[in-house]
Design a protein around this motif. Sequence first.
Motif, PDB file in Angstrom:
ATOM      1  N   LYS A   9       0.854  -1.190   0.000  1.00 10.48           N
ATOM      2  CA  LYS A   9       0.000   0.000   0.000  1.00 10.48           C
ATOM      3  C   LYS A   9       0.890   1.239   0.000  1.00 10.48           C
ATOM      4  N   ILE A  10       0.531   2.211  -0.798  1.00  7.23           N
ATOM      5  CA  ILE A  10       1.281   3.472  -0.818  1.00  7.23           C
ATOM      6  C   ILE A  10       1.063   4.184   0.511  1.00  7.23           C
ATOM      7  N   THR A  11       2.167   4.553   1.178  1.00  3.68           N
ATOM      8  CA  THR A  11       2.060   5.298   2.430  1.00  3.68           C
ATOM      9  C   THR A  11       2.504   6.748   2.278  1.00  3.68           C
ATOM     10  N   LYS A  12       3.425   7.009   1.340  1.00  2.48           N
ATOM     11  CA  LYS A  12       3.914   8.389   1.126  1.00  2.48           C
ATOM     12  C   LYS A  12       4.312   8.568  -0.326  1.00  2.48           C
ATOM     13  N   ILE A  13       4.027   9.750  -0.858  1.00  2.00           N
ATOM     14  CA  ILE A  13       4.573  10.160  -2.144  1.00  2.00           C
ATOM     15  C   ILE A  13       5.308  11.465  -1.865  1.00  2.00           C
ATOM     16  N   LEU A  14       6.610  11.445  -2.025  1.00  2.00           N
ATOM     17  CA  LEU A  14       7.439  12.596  -1.695  1.00  2.00           C
ATOM     18  C   LEU A  14       7.443  13.607  -2.837  1.00  2.00           C
ATOM     19  N   GLU A  15       7.885  14.813  -2.550  1.00  2.00           N
ATOM     20  CA  GLU A  15       7.939  15.880  -3.545  1.00  2.00           C
ATOM     21  C   GLU A  15       8.893  15.508  -4.674  1.00  2.00           C
ATOM     22  N   ALA A  16       8.554  15.910  -5.889  1.00  2.00           N
ATOM     23  CA  ALA A  16       9.413  15.668  -7.050  1.00  2.00           C
ATOM     24  C   ALA A  16      10.652  16.557  -6.955  1.00  2.00           C
ATOM     25  N   GLU A  17      11.775  16.015  -7.397  1.00  2.00           N
ATOM     26  CA  GLU A  17      13.029  16.766  -7.465  1.00  2.00           C
ATOM     27  C   GLU A  17      13.394  16.919  -8.931  1.00  2.00           C
ATOM     28  N   SER A  18      13.909  18.085  -9.301  1.00  2.00           N
ATOM     29  CA  SER A  18      14.293  18.303 -10.695  1.00  2.00           C
ATOM     30  C   SER A  18      15.562  19.124 -10.756  1.00  2.00           C
ATOM     31  N   GLY A  19      16.165  19.119 -11.924  1.00  2.00           N
ATOM     32  CA  GLY A  19      17.391  19.872 -12.124  1.00  2.00           C
ATOM     33  C   GLY A  19      17.836  19.792 -13.565  1.00  2.00           C
ATOM     34  N   THR A  20      19.080  20.204 -13.781  1.00  2.00           N
ATOM     35  CA  THR A  20      19.672  20.173 -15.113  1.00  2.00           C
ATOM     36  C   THR A  20      20.978  19.418 -15.043  1.00  2.00           C
ATOM     37  N   SER A  21      21.191  18.509 -15.981  1.00  2.00           N
ATOM     38  CA  SER A  21      22.415  17.711 -15.999  1.00  2.00           C
ATOM     39  C   SER A  21      23.584  18.548 -16.509  1.00  2.00           C
ATOM     40  N   LYS A  22      24.789  18.006 -16.399  1.00  2.00           N
ATOM     41  CA  LYS A  22      25.983  18.699 -16.910  1.00  2.00           C
ATOM     42  C   LYS A  22      25.877  18.930 -18.405  1.00  2.00           C
ATOM     43  N   ALA A  23      25.140  18.054 -19.080  1.00  2.00           N
ATOM     44  CA  ALA A  23      24.949  18.181 -20.522  1.00  2.00           C
ATOM     45  C   ALA A  23      23.867  19.202 -20.880  1.00  2.00           C
ATOM     46  N   GLY A  24      23.215  19.779 -19.867  1.00  2.00           N
ATOM     47  CA  GLY A  24      22.202  20.796 -20.103  1.00  2.00           C
ATOM     48  C   GLY A  24      20.793  20.256 -20.282  1.00  2.00           C
ATOM     49  N   LYS A  25      20.593  18.970 -20.014  1.00  2.00           N
ATOM     50  CA  LYS A  25      19.252  18.386 -20.162  1.00  2.00           C
ATOM     51  C   LYS A  25      18.520  18.411 -18.821  1.00  2.00           C
ATOM     52  N   ALA A  26      17.222  18.719 -18.878  1.00  2.00           N
ATOM     53  CA  ALA A  26      16.397  18.754 -17.662  1.00  2.00           C
ATOM     54  C   ALA A  26      16.083  17.325 -17.232  1.00  2.00           C
ATOM     55  N   TRP A  27      16.024  17.100 -15.919  1.00  2.00           N
ATOM     56  CA  TRP A  27      15.668  15.796 -15.374  1.00  2.00           C
ATOM     57  C   TRP A  27      14.697  15.993 -14.216  1.00  2.00           C
ATOM     58  N   ILE A  28      13.941  14.930 -13.929  1.00  2.00           N
ATOM     59  CA  ILE A  28      13.003  14.946 -12.813  1.00  2.00           C
ATOM     60  C   ILE A  28      12.935  13.540 -12.223  1.00  2.00           C
ATOM     61  N   LYS A  29      12.826  13.476 -10.890  1.00  2.00           N
ATOM     62  CA  LYS A  29      12.664  12.184 -10.219  1.00  2.00           C
ATOM     63  C   LYS A  29      11.752  12.384  -9.020  1.00  2.00           C
ATOM     64  N   GLN A  30      11.145  11.277  -8.578  1.00  2.00           N
ATOM     65  CA  GLN A  30      10.236  11.340  -7.437  1.00  2.00           C
ATOM     66  C   GLN A  30      10.302  10.022  -6.688  1.00  2.00           C
ATOM     67  N   ASN A  31      10.256  10.098  -5.366  1.00  2.00           N
ATOM     68  CA  ASN A  31      10.275   8.911  -4.510  1.00  2.00           C
ATOM     69  C   ASN A  31       8.891   8.656  -3.935  1.00  2.00           C
ATOM     70  N   PHE A  32       8.602   7.382  -3.688  1.00  2.00           N
ATOM     71  CA  PHE A  32       7.366   7.011  -3.011  1.00  2.00           C
ATOM     72  C   PHE A  32       7.647   5.803  -2.131  1.00  2.00           C
ATOM     73  N   VAL A  33       6.839   5.638  -1.094  1.00  2.00           N
ATOM     74  CA  VAL A  33       7.039   4.580  -0.109  1.00  2.00           C
ATOM     75  C   VAL A  33       5.805   3.682  -0.097  1.00  2.00           C
ATOM     76  N   ILE A  34       6.050   2.362  -0.053  1.00  2.00           N
ATOM     77  CA  ILE A  34       4.939   1.432   0.108  1.00  2.00           C
ATOM     78  C   ILE A  34       5.166   0.599   1.363  1.00  2.00           C
ATOM     79  N   ASP A  35       4.083   0.144   1.934  1.00  2.00           N
ATOM     80  CA  ASP A  35       4.114  -0.732   3.104  1.00  2.00           C
ATOM     81  C   ASP A  35       3.716  -2.121   2.633  1.00  2.00           C
ATOM     82  N   THR A  36       4.628  -3.090   2.771  1.00  2.00           N
ATOM     83  CA  THR A  36       4.373  -4.442   2.287  1.00  2.00           C
ATOM     84  C   THR A  36       3.582  -5.280   3.275  1.00  2.00           C
ATOM     85  N   GLY A  37       3.477  -4.816   4.511  1.00  2.00           N
ATOM     86  CA  GLY A  37       2.772  -5.587   5.528  1.00  2.00           C
ATOM     87  C   GLY A  37       3.637  -6.668   6.152  1.00  2.00           C
ATOM     88  N   ALA A  38       4.921  -6.706   5.818  1.00  2.00           N
ATOM     89  CA  ALA A  38       5.831  -7.702   6.384  1.00  2.00           C
ATOM     90  C   ALA A  38       6.062  -7.410   7.867  1.00  2.00           C
TER      91      ALA A  38
END
Length: 113
Positions: A9-38
Motif C-alpha cells: 500500500k502506498i504510504t507516502k509520495i514525496l515531492e518531485a526533485e528536478s534539475g539540469t544535468s551537466k549536458a544541459g538536459k532537464a531531469w526529474i525524479k520522485q520517490n514514493f514509499v509502500i508498506d508491504t505488511g511484512a
Amino acid sequence: MSELKVNGKITKILEAESGTSKAGKAWIKQNFVIDTGASYNPEICFEVFGKEKCDNLQKYNKVGQDVEVSFNISSREYNGKYFHNLAAWKIWAGGKKEEPKAQVEEVEDDLPF
C-alpha cells in the motif's frame, strides 16, 4: 537477474526533485514509499526517474492504495561507502491479491488402515 516485484500500500509520495544535468538536459525524479505488511522492515522507498514515469506515479497519488511495483536494484560506491537505489519501472493499481485457498473436505474412510 530475475524480475523483481513487490505488493503493498502506498504510504507516502514525496515531492518531485528536478534539475539540469551537466549536458544541459532537464531531469526529474520522485520517490514514493509502500508498506508491504511484512513483520520486519515493511516499508520500501522506490524512485521513478523521468517525466513520463513521474506523471504515471500521479495516477497512484492516494495514500493507502494497493499497488504492485516492478523494479531494478542498483548500487554505486562513493568514498568507500555503497549506496543503493530501487528504481521502479512499472506500477500497477491493485497489485496481486492472494486468492483464498479452497477448503478440502475430509472424507471418513471405513478402511481399517
